[in-house]
Design a protein around this motif. Structure first.
Motif, PDB file in Angstrom:
ATOM      1  N   GLU A  25      39.797  33.059  42.428  1.00 34.00           N
ATOM      2  CA  GLU A  25      40.650  33.379  43.584  1.00 34.00           C
ATOM      3  C   GLU A  25      42.132  33.177  43.258  1.00 34.00           C
ATOM      4  OE1 GLU A  25      39.935  34.972  46.484  1.00 34.00           O
ATOM      5  OE2 GLU A  25      38.009  35.243  45.501  1.00 34.00           O
ATOM      6  N   ALA A  26      42.438  32.120  42.526  1.00 35.66           N
ATOM      7  CA  ALA A  26      43.828  31.897  42.110  1.00 35.66           C
ATOM      8  C   ALA A  26      44.268  33.008  41.168  1.00 35.66           C
ATOM      9  CB  ALA A  26      43.980  30.530  41.434  1.00 35.66           C
ATOM     10  N   GLY A  27      43.361  33.457  40.301  1.00 35.37           N
ATOM     11  CA  GLY A  27      43.658  34.576  39.408  1.00 35.37           C
ATOM     12  C   GLY A  27      43.915  35.853  40.176  1.00 35.37           C
ATOM     13  N   LYS A  28      43.140  36.065  41.217  1.00 30.71           N
ATOM     14  CA  LYS A  28      43.326  37.254  42.051  1.00 30.71           C
ATOM     15  C   LYS A  28      44.704  37.237  42.701  1.00 30.71           C
ATOM     16  CE  LYS A  28      41.197  39.804  45.847  1.00 30.71           C
ATOM     17  NZ  LYS A  28      40.062  39.864  46.780  1.00 30.71           N
ATOM     18  N   ALA A  29      45.128  36.086  43.176  1.00 24.86           N
ATOM     19  CA  ALA A  29      46.454  35.961  43.792  1.00 24.86           C
ATOM     20  C   ALA A  29      47.560  36.239  42.774  1.00 24.86           C
ATOM     21  CB  ALA A  29      46.625  34.574  44.400  1.00 24.86           C
ATOM     22  N   LYS A  30      47.412  35.717  41.557  1.00 21.83           N
ATOM     23  CA  LYS A  30      48.411  35.961  40.510  1.00 21.83           C
ATOM     24  C   LYS A  30      48.420  37.411  40.065  1.00 21.83           C
ATOM     25  CE  LYS A  30      50.398  32.043  39.478  1.00 21.83           C
ATOM     26  NZ  LYS A  30      51.830  31.832  39.485  1.00 21.83           N
ATOM     27  N   ALA A  31      47.293  38.085  40.179  1.00 24.64           N
ATOM     28  CA  ALA A  31      47.152  39.462  39.696  1.00 24.64           C
ATOM     29  C   ALA A  31      47.900  40.478  40.546  1.00 24.64           C
ATOM     30  CB  ALA A  31      45.672  39.835  39.624  1.00 24.64           C
ATOM     31  N   ALA A  32      48.407  40.069  41.687  1.00 21.57           N
ATOM     32  CA  ALA A  32      49.139  41.007  42.547  1.00 21.57           C
ATOM     33  C   ALA A  32      50.292  41.655  41.784  1.00 21.57           C
ATOM     34  CB  ALA A  32      49.651  40.288  43.790  1.00 21.57           C
ATOM     35  N   VAL A  33      50.949  40.900  40.953  1.00 19.70           N
ATOM     36  CA  VAL A  33      52.065  41.424  40.157  1.00 19.70           C
ATOM     37  C   VAL A  33      51.555  42.399  39.087  1.00 19.70           C
ATOM     38  CG1 VAL A  33      53.917  40.763  38.565  1.00 19.70           C
ATOM     39  CG2 VAL A  33      53.427  39.356  40.561  1.00 19.70           C
ATOM     40  N   ALA A  36      50.782  46.615  39.612  1.00 17.10           N
ATOM     41  CA  ALA A  36      51.726  47.731  39.488  1.00 17.10           C
ATOM     42  C   ALA A  36      51.410  48.599  38.266  1.00 17.10           C
ATOM     43  CB  ALA A  36      53.155  47.208  39.409  1.00 17.10           C
ATOM     44  N   CYS A  37      50.977  47.981  37.200  1.00 18.04           N
ATOM     45  CA  CYS A  37      50.671  48.737  35.974  1.00 18.04           C
ATOM     46  C   CYS A  37      49.170  48.829  35.701  1.00 18.04           C
ATOM     47  CB  CYS A  37      51.346  48.092  34.764  1.00 18.04           C
ATOM     48  SG  CYS A  37      53.144  48.099  34.850  1.00 18.04           S
ATOM     49  N   HIS A  38      48.447  47.755  36.001  1.00 21.95           N
ATOM     50  CA  HIS A  38      47.031  47.687  35.638  1.00 21.95           C
ATOM     51  C   HIS A  38      46.092  48.026  36.786  1.00 21.95           C
ATOM     52  CE1 HIS A  38      47.972  46.108  31.700  1.00 21.95           C
ATOM     53  NE2 HIS A  38      48.805  45.263  32.265  1.00 21.95           N
ATOM     54  N   GLY A  39      46.640  48.420  37.933  1.00 25.40           N
ATOM     55  CA  GLY A  39      45.825  48.826  39.072  1.00 25.40           C
ATOM     56  C   GLY A  39      45.364  47.656  39.924  1.00 25.40           C
ATOM     57  N   VAL A  40      45.136  47.939  41.186  1.00 29.09           N
ATOM     58  CA  VAL A  40      44.738  46.905  42.140  1.00 29.09           C
ATOM     59  C   VAL A  40      43.417  46.265  41.737  1.00 29.09           C
ATOM     60  CG1 VAL A  40      44.124  46.474  44.551  1.00 29.09           C
ATOM     61  CG2 VAL A  40      46.005  48.008  44.006  1.00 29.09           C
ATOM     62  N   ALA A  41      42.496  47.036  41.259  1.00 30.74           N
ATOM     63  CA  ALA A  41      41.187  46.518  40.855  1.00 30.74           C
ATOM     64  C   ALA A  41      41.071  46.401  39.340  1.00 30.74           C
ATOM     65  CB  ALA A  41      40.090  47.407  41.403  1.00 30.74           C
ATOM     66  N   GLY A  42      42.215  46.319  38.665  1.00 30.11           N
ATOM     67  CA  GLY A  42      42.200  46.173  37.212  1.00 30.11           C
ATOM     68  C   GLY A  42      41.940  47.453  36.458  1.00 30.11           C
ATOM     69  N   TYR A  49      48.593  52.235  30.132  1.00 31.71           N
ATOM     70  CA  TYR A  49      48.291  50.858  30.499  1.00 31.71           C
ATOM     71  C   TYR A  49      46.785  50.633  30.434  1.00 31.71           C
ATOM     72  CZ  TYR A  49      53.058  51.001  32.225  1.00 31.71           C
ATOM     73  OH  TYR A  49      54.415  51.161  32.314  1.00 31.71           O
ATOM     74  N   PRO A  50      46.361  49.535  29.832  1.00 33.42           N
ATOM     75  CA  PRO A  50      44.915  49.311  29.678  1.00 33.42           C
ATOM     76  C   PRO A  50      44.239  48.866  30.970  1.00 33.42           C
ATOM     77  CG  PRO A  50      46.127  47.467  28.770  1.00 33.42           C
ATOM     78  CD  PRO A  50      47.152  48.501  29.165  1.00 33.42           C
ATOM     79  N   HIS A  51      42.966  49.209  31.073  1.00 33.28           N
ATOM     80  CA  HIS A  51      42.121  48.684  32.141  1.00 33.28           C
ATOM     81  C   HIS A  51      41.820  47.231  31.789  1.00 33.28           C
ATOM     82  CE1 HIS A  51      41.571  52.649  33.717  1.00 33.28           C
ATOM     83  NE2 HIS A  51      40.877  53.069  32.683  1.00 33.28           N
ATOM     84  N   LEU A  52      41.897  46.352  32.750  1.00 34.25           N
ATOM     85  CA  LEU A  52      41.588  44.940  32.531  1.00 34.25           C
ATOM     86  C   LEU A  52      40.249  44.545  33.144  1.00 34.25           C
ATOM     87  CD1 LEU A  52      45.124  43.397  33.191  1.00 34.25           C
ATOM     88  CD2 LEU A  52      44.126  44.164  31.024  1.00 34.25           C
TER      89      LEU A  52
END
Length: 100
Positions: A25-33, A36-42, A49-52
């Motif tokens: 959950e903390a990772g999800k919160a940090k992933a907001a930034v 922009a490049c890696h997509g909302v769902a990675g 830009y790579p898929h994460l």
């Protein structure tokens, strides 16, 4: 010499590494930034830009650390990596690894 002696370094690494579980959950919160490049769902919508999403957690953590310490060079990542702590990187890796 017994074969179990060869396993000692691996056991030491496993025991000493990541004594606490990453917080998805903390990772999800940090992933907001990152979205922009890696997509909302990675999943990036731009091919450069790579898929994460769904990548191996250990792989993602290794890459994040490489960006952070400068051994992997990508000027676009520098400002995003600067404020991340070790825990932040672990949480991000766990979050993206948890996605399909």
């Amino acid at each position: 010499m017994q074969k179990w002696v060869y396993a000692l370094p691996l056991l030491a690494l496993a025991w000493g590494h990541n004594a606490r579980a990453a917080d998805i959950e903390a990772g999800k919160a940090k992933a907001a930034v990152c979205a922009a490049c890696h997509g909302v769902a990675g999943k990036a919508s731009v091919p450069v830009y790579p898929h994460l999403a769904g990548q191996q957690e250990a792989y993602l953590l290794t890459q994040l650390k490489a960006f952070k310490d400068g051994s992997r060079k990508e000027p676009l990542m520098v400002p995003f990596m600067a404020p991340l702590s070790e825990a932040d990187m672990e949480n991000l890796a766990a979050y993206y690894a948890s996605l399909k």
